[in-house]
Write an enzyme that holds these catalytic residues in place. Sequence first.
Site, PDB file in Angstrom:
ATOM      1  N   ASP A   1       0.861  -1.170   0.000  1.00  0.00           N
ATOM      2  CA  ASP A   1       0.000   0.000   0.000  1.00  0.00           C
ATOM      3  C   ASP A   1       0.906   1.231   0.000  1.00  0.00           C
ATOM      4  O   ASP A   1       1.832   1.313   0.805  1.00  0.00           O
ATOM      5  CB  ASP A   1      -0.875  -0.016   1.249  1.00  0.00           C
ATOM      6  CG  ASP A   1      -2.039   0.935   1.098  1.00  0.00           C
ATOM      7  OD1 ASP A   1      -3.186   0.487   1.223  1.00  0.00           O
ATOM      8  OD2 ASP A   1      -1.778   2.138   0.829  1.00  0.00           O
TER       9      ASP A   1
ATOM     10  N   PHE B   1       0.211   4.988 -11.465  1.00  0.00           N
ATOM     11  CA  PHE B   1      -1.193   4.812 -11.866  1.00  0.00           C
ATOM     12  C   PHE B   1      -2.124   4.665 -10.669  1.00  0.00           C
ATOM     13  O   PHE B   1      -3.310   4.950 -10.771  1.00  0.00           O
ATOM     14  CB  PHE B   1      -1.345   3.546 -12.721  1.00  0.00           C
ATOM     15  CG  PHE B   1      -0.631   3.587 -14.039  1.00  0.00           C
ATOM     16  CD1 PHE B   1      -1.258   4.102 -15.161  1.00  0.00           C
ATOM     17  CD2 PHE B   1       0.672   3.124 -14.163  1.00  0.00           C
ATOM     18  CE1 PHE B   1      -0.603   4.143 -16.379  1.00  0.00           C
ATOM     19  CE2 PHE B   1       1.334   3.162 -15.381  1.00  0.00           C
ATOM     20  CZ  PHE B   1       0.701   3.675 -16.494  1.00  0.00           C
TER      21      PHE B   1
ATOM     22  N   TYR C   1     -11.538  14.613  -6.949  1.00  0.00           N
ATOM     23  CA  TYR C   1     -10.617  13.723  -7.687  1.00  0.00           C
ATOM     24  C   TYR C   1      -9.695  14.547  -8.579  1.00  0.00           C
ATOM     25  O   TYR C   1      -8.463  14.415  -8.531  1.00  0.00           O
ATOM     26  CB  TYR C   1     -11.427  12.711  -8.511  1.00  0.00           C
ATOM     27  CG  TYR C   1     -10.601  11.990  -9.551  1.00  0.00           C
ATOM     28  CD1 TYR C   1      -9.495  11.231  -9.183  1.00  0.00           C
ATOM     29  CD2 TYR C   1     -10.911  12.091 -10.912  1.00  0.00           C
ATOM     30  CE1 TYR C   1      -8.728  10.582 -10.140  1.00  0.00           C
ATOM     31  CE2 TYR C   1     -10.158  11.442 -11.869  1.00  0.00           C
ATOM     32  CZ  TYR C   1      -9.055  10.701 -11.483  1.00  0.00           C
ATOM     33  OH  TYR C   1      -8.295  10.074 -12.429  1.00  0.00           O
TER      34      TYR C   1
ATOM     35  N   LYS D   1      -5.472  15.306  -8.371  1.00  0.00           N
ATOM     36  CA  LYS D   1      -4.481  15.126  -9.437  1.00  0.00           C
ATOM     37  C   LYS D   1      -3.761  16.445  -9.720  1.00  0.00           C
ATOM     38  O   LYS D   1      -2.553  16.458 -10.024  1.00  0.00           O
ATOM     39  CB  LYS D   1      -5.160  14.602 -10.708  1.00  0.00           C
ATOM     40  CG  LYS D   1      -5.681  13.187 -10.575  1.00  0.00           C
ATOM     41  CD  LYS D   1      -4.536  12.155 -10.526  1.00  0.00           C
ATOM     42  CE  LYS D   1      -5.053  10.746 -10.407  1.00  0.00           C
ATOM     43  NZ  LYS D   1      -4.059   9.710 -10.579  1.00  0.00           N
TER      44      LYS D   1
ATOM     45  N   PHE E   1      -8.370  11.291 -21.165  1.00  0.00           N
ATOM     46  CA  PHE E   1      -9.803  11.530 -21.295  1.00  0.00           C
ATOM     47  C   PHE E   1     -10.477  10.183 -20.955  1.00  0.00           C
ATOM     48  O   PHE E   1     -10.123   9.617 -19.927  1.00  0.00           O
ATOM     49  CB  PHE E   1     -10.096  12.176 -22.653  1.00  0.00           C
ATOM     50  CG  PHE E   1      -9.769  13.676 -22.573  1.00  0.00           C
ATOM     51  CD1 PHE E   1      -8.474  14.102 -22.289  1.00  0.00           C
ATOM     52  CD2 PHE E   1     -10.759  14.627 -22.665  1.00  0.00           C
ATOM     53  CE1 PHE E   1      -8.172  15.456 -22.107  1.00  0.00           C
ATOM     54  CE2 PHE E   1     -10.471  15.985 -22.496  1.00  0.00           C
ATOM     55  CZ  PHE E   1      -9.179  16.394 -22.219  1.00  0.00           C
TER      56      PHE E   1
ATOM     57  N   LEU F   1     -19.181   3.677 -18.693  1.00  0.00           N
ATOM     58  CA  LEU F   1     -20.240   3.455 -19.675  1.00  0.00           C
ATOM     59  C   LEU F   1     -20.027   2.211 -20.536  1.00  0.00           C
ATOM     60  O   LEU F   1     -20.927   1.372 -20.653  1.00  0.00           O
ATOM     61  CB  LEU F   1     -20.354   4.706 -20.576  1.00  0.00           C
ATOM     62  CG  LEU F   1     -21.419   4.608 -21.662  1.00  0.00           C
ATOM     63  CD1 LEU F   1     -22.814   4.483 -21.060  1.00  0.00           C
ATOM     64  CD2 LEU F   1     -21.350   5.828 -22.587  1.00  0.00           C
TER      65      LEU F   1
ATOM     66  N   ILE G   1     -29.235   5.902 -19.200  1.00  0.00           N
ATOM     67  CA  ILE G   1     -28.545   7.102 -19.698  1.00  0.00           C
ATOM     68  C   ILE G   1     -28.685   8.185 -18.636  1.00  0.00           C
ATOM     69  O   ILE G   1     -29.806   8.542 -18.245  1.00  0.00           O
ATOM     70  CB  ILE G   1     -29.152   7.586 -21.035  1.00  0.00           C
ATOM     71  CG1 ILE G   1     -29.023   6.501 -22.105  1.00  0.00           C
ATOM     72  CG2 ILE G   1     -28.472   8.872 -21.481  1.00  0.00           C
ATOM     73  CD1 ILE G   1     -29.563   6.916 -23.473  1.00  0.00           C
TER      74      ILE G   1
ATOM     75  N   GLY H   1     -21.869  16.246 -11.319  1.00  0.00           N
ATOM     76  CA  GLY H   1     -20.459  16.429 -11.670  1.00  0.00           C
ATOM     77  C   GLY H   1     -20.135  16.159 -13.133  1.00  0.00           C
ATOM     78  O   GLY H   1     -18.997  16.361 -13.543  1.00  0.00           O
TER      79      GLY H   1
HETATM   80  N1  UDP Z   1     -22.987   7.185 -18.335  1.00  0.00           N
HETATM   81  C1  UDP Z   1     -24.308   6.824 -18.500  1.00  0.00           C
HETATM   82  N2  UDP Z   1     -24.753   5.683 -17.906  1.00  0.00           N
HETATM   83  C2  UDP Z   1     -23.943   4.881 -17.164  1.00  0.00           C
HETATM   84  C3  UDP Z   1     -22.578   5.242 -17.014  1.00  0.00           C
HETATM   85  C4  UDP Z   1     -22.131   6.413 -17.609  1.00  0.00           C
HETATM   86  O1  UDP Z   1     -25.075   7.537 -19.169  1.00  0.00           O
HETATM   87  O2  UDP Z   1     -24.424   3.858 -16.639  1.00  0.00           O
HETATM   88  C5  UDP Z   1     -22.479   8.411 -18.983  1.00  0.00           C
HETATM   89  C6  UDP Z   1     -21.857   9.411 -18.026  1.00  0.00           C
HETATM   90  O3  UDP Z   1     -22.849  10.282 -17.523  1.00  0.00           O
HETATM   91  C7  UDP Z   1     -20.853  10.125 -18.928  1.00  0.00           C
HETATM   92  C8  UDP Z   1     -20.439   9.056 -19.933  1.00  0.00           C
HETATM   93  O4  UDP Z   1     -21.442   8.046 -19.853  1.00  0.00           O
HETATM   94  O5  UDP Z   1     -21.478  11.167 -19.632  1.00  0.00           O
HETATM   95  C9  UDP Z   1     -19.096   8.435 -19.605  1.00  0.00           C
HETATM   96  O6  UDP Z   1     -19.111   8.068 -18.243  1.00  0.00           O
HETATM   97  P1  UDP Z   1     -17.967   7.201 -17.579  1.00  0.00           P
HETATM   98  O7  UDP Z   1     -18.395   6.939 -16.165  1.00  0.00           O
HETATM   99  O8  UDP Z   1     -17.695   6.021 -18.432  1.00  0.00           O
HETATM  100  O9  UDP Z   1     -16.668   8.106 -17.623  1.00  0.00           O
HETATM  101  P2  UDP Z   1     -16.417   9.620 -17.082  1.00  0.00           P
HETATM  102  O10 UDP Z   1     -16.734  10.521 -18.221  1.00  0.00           O
HETATM  103  O11 UDP Z   1     -17.278   9.828 -15.872  1.00  0.00           O
HETATM  104  O12 UDP Z   1     -14.973   9.603 -16.763  1.00  0.00           O
END
Ligand code: UDP
Length: 340
Positions: free
Chosen positions: A54, A76, A144, A148, A172, A193, A210, A285
């Site tokens: 850790d 990472f 978060y 960073k 990204f 997602l 969504i 957020g």
């Molecule tokens: N998102 C969604 N449904 C989900 C998970 C994510 O609509 O079950 C959307 C989320 O609001 C964002 C995009 O998908 O606009 C990418 O989200 P993710 O959590 O993959 O990555 P982030 O952009 O938060 O780093």
Amino acid sequence: MASETLLVTGGAGFVGSHAVHELIDRGFGIVVADNLNQGHLAAVHPKAELVQIDLADRAALKRLFGRHRFTGVLHFAANSLVGESMAQPFLYLRDNVVNAMNLVELCIEHGVKRFVLSSTANLFGNPKQIPIDEDAAIEPGSPYGESKYAIERMLAWADQLHGIKSACLRYFNAAGAHPDGSLGEDHQPETHLIPLVLDAAAGRRSHIEIYGTDYPTPDGTCIRDYVHVCDLAVAHALVLDVLTERSCRYNLGNGKGYSVREVIAAARRVTGCDISVREGGRRPGDPPVLVASSDRIRAELGWTPKFSDLDSIVAHAWGWRRQNPAGYDDRSNEKRRRAP
Ligand code: UDP
């Protein structure tokens, strides 16, 4: 024998494990430091030495630095969920910043002069201009992102005062999987997602929700820049050469944004499965649009994403998912390969 040994924290995690794979292919010796809370033993390259540790344990970290002559650190390991950081801000600010500080201080003590940081697009919060380049205003969108940014600033001082050269790589949306299906994305719980959409395609969940359909975007859903994890891995190898001379920071994305609905459409195309969708409210957020300009790393280091189209990214993630429907087999995580 590899001529150089690099320390990779979080090398059992999603981006870290792919970077380790790339670096071993390029002839580096790798020591992975991971507490296996979120990482997976099965994701660690067999040629890497795994030390279960850790990063908050400074004494164990010190022993690790004493045992090896590292020529660089790739960091990472971190708490990395925007939403969770809004709920537990101090967990993020404390753990991410203190763990990085432990590492940076040990680099100073042991003369390790190269440091690569996994940073994030969340540094830019809700940006005024798209695509987002390295000169965009930094206004972290969450604790978060703030954590960073604090580490990026710490590294700037480590360079100025101790000559440690650092690369801050602002990812990204890291996505995809190794094309050979050996490595992939497995977070517990999963919040991202693409893996969630693929779970819906595979029937492991009933639907994908969504998060928000009323954003100021063409189809009302959020737009993100999905960048293949193997392309991110290559960027880490490229910056190591730069660090013999100077510090650098790069935004890493495809430069192309896709909406949530477009990702679901790609998953339907790639998998051939029906995916049921429910439209829900916004997730706190989430900015409407995040798309990178990666012109700087393209121009300076010749970085070119190999898997830049969304269908390839989704296809690789699907390939891994089909071979590993329940993700990595974590029973082996119980075994410690080597004590710190
Ligand atoms: N998102 C969604 N449904 C989900 C998970 C994510 O609509 O079950 C959307 C989320 O609001 C964002 C995009 O998908 O606009 C990418 O989200 P993710 O959590 O993959 O990555 P982030 O952009 O938060 O780093």
